[in-house]
Write a protein that holds these residues in place. Structure first.
Motif, PDB file in Angstrom:
ATOM      1  N   SER A  94      -5.515  -5.307  41.938  1.00  0.00           N
ATOM      2  CA  SER A  94      -6.188  -4.684  43.094  1.00  0.00           C
ATOM      3  C   SER A  94      -5.300  -4.694  44.342  1.00  0.00           C
ATOM      4  N   LEU A  95      -4.338  -5.600  44.373  1.00  0.00           N
ATOM      5  CA  LEU A  95      -3.450  -5.703  45.550  1.00  0.00           C
ATOM      6  C   LEU A  95      -2.118  -4.972  45.332  1.00  0.00           C
ATOM      7  N   GLY A  96      -1.937  -4.433  44.133  1.00  0.00           N
ATOM      8  CA  GLY A  96      -0.672  -3.744  43.843  1.00  0.00           C
ATOM      9  C   GLY A  96       0.475  -4.693  43.524  1.00  0.00           C
ATOM     10  N   PHE A  97       0.145  -5.908  43.115  1.00  0.00           N
ATOM     11  CA  PHE A  97       1.168  -6.874  42.697  1.00  0.00           C
ATOM     12  C   PHE A  97       1.310  -6.877  41.184  1.00  0.00           C
ATOM     13  N   ASP A  98       2.534  -7.099  40.764  1.00  0.00           N
ATOM     14  CA  ASP A  98       2.828  -7.351  39.368  1.00  0.00           C
ATOM     15  C   ASP A  98       3.063  -8.872  39.301  1.00  0.00           C
ATOM     16  N   ILE A  99       2.468  -9.590  38.339  1.00  0.00           N
ATOM     17  CA  ILE A  99       2.656 -11.046  38.387  1.00  0.00           C
ATOM     18  C   ILE A  99       3.401 -11.599  37.178  1.00  0.00           C
ATOM     19  N   GLN A 100       4.149 -12.638  37.469  1.00  0.00           N
ATOM     20  CA  GLN A 100       4.767 -13.483  36.442  1.00  0.00           C
ATOM     21  C   GLN A 100       3.978 -14.788  36.488  1.00  0.00           C
ATOM     22  N   TYR A 130      -6.282 -19.734  43.881  1.00  0.00           N
ATOM     23  CA  TYR A 130      -5.189 -18.858  43.431  1.00  0.00           C
ATOM     24  C   TYR A 130      -5.383 -17.440  43.971  1.00  0.00           C
ATOM     25  N   VAL A 131      -6.651 -16.986  43.905  1.00  0.00           N
ATOM     26  CA  VAL A 131      -6.983 -15.626  44.347  1.00  0.00           C
ATOM     27  C   VAL A 131      -6.778 -15.503  45.863  1.00  0.00           C
ATOM     28  N   LEU A 132      -7.199 -16.553  46.584  1.00  0.00           N
ATOM     29  CA  LEU A 132      -7.022 -16.550  48.039  1.00  0.00           C
ATOM     30  C   LEU A 132      -5.536 -16.558  48.405  1.00  0.00           C
ATOM     31  N   ALA A 133      -4.753 -17.247  47.607  1.00  0.00           N
ATOM     32  CA  ALA A 133      -3.306 -17.295  47.861  1.00  0.00           C
ATOM     33  C   ALA A 133      -2.688 -15.905  47.697  1.00  0.00           C
ATOM     34  N   LEU A 134      -3.147 -15.154  46.693  1.00  0.00           N
ATOM     35  CA  LEU A 134      -2.648 -13.782  46.512  1.00  0.00           C
ATOM     36  C   LEU A 134      -3.049 -12.911  47.703  1.00  0.00           C
ATOM     37  N   ALA A 139      -0.669 -10.882  50.428  1.00  0.00           N
ATOM     38  CA  ALA A 139      -0.809  -9.439  50.654  1.00  0.00           C
ATOM     39  C   ALA A 139      -1.071  -9.110  52.120  1.00  0.00           C
ATOM     40  N   ALA A 140      -1.574 -10.098  52.858  1.00  0.00           N
ATOM     41  CA  ALA A 140      -1.982  -9.833  54.248  1.00  0.00           C
ATOM     42  C   ALA A 140      -0.762  -9.681  55.136  1.00  0.00           C
TER      43      ALA A 140
END
Ligand code: CA2
Length: 147
Positions: A42-48, A134-138, A142-143
């Protein structure tokens, strides 16, 4: 092109959901990865999303993130309380933003968990909010940053 965020997990986090649900909740690490993947998309991040019980792996991955990522979310597990090597690695990739996450409230637990070696080198730290941390950290990565 998607921006990459490394989500790194330290020792014993592979046991989440199998033991001590009173402290860490019932979510497994795989469940946390699923949560993170949804949020990242939803934030447009690709994660490892990675976990290791070995300090050197975590150090290597911080350096790898320094070359490939726009930020790091790290739950260093117990190494958060002891690892000068991780502190130094995070400083070595500055100004890459790093958010330290702990599922439990480390300040409400044993005295040896009250200290974080990571926090002084990190952008910020979230603890005690469970796996939502974890979600808040993402979200924080993004902010747009004001500091
Ligand atoms: O609260 C956190 O996220 C921690 O990083 C979890 C670590 C702990 O050493 C830190 O102080 C705080 C522990 C990882 C999970 O360890 C388990 C131990 C027993 C059963 C299940 C997991």
């Amino acid at each position: 092109m998607a921006k990459t965020v490394f989500i790194l997990n330290g020792p014993n986090l592979n046991a989440l959901g199998k033991r001590e649900p009173g402290i860490y909740g019932g979510e497994t690490l795989e469940g946390i990865e699923t949560l993170c993947r949804k949020k990242a998309e939803s934030l447009g991040f690709d994660i490892q999303f990675r976990q290791s019980n070995h300090e050197g792996d975590l150090v290597d991955w911080v350096h790898e993130a320094g070359e490939k990522a726009v930020g790091i979310v790290i739950n260093p597990g117990a190494y958060g309380h002891t690892s000068i090597a991780l502190h130094d690695a995070i400083r070595a990739v500055a100004p890459l933003p790093v958010v330290e996450v702990h599922i439990s409230n480390i300040h409400a637990r044993e005295a040896f968990r009250h200290v974080s070696m990571i926090a002084p080198a990190a952008k910020g730290m979230i603890c005690g909010l469970g796996t939502i941390g974890y979600v808040l950290a993402l979200d924080a990565l993004a902010a747009p940053r004001s500091v």
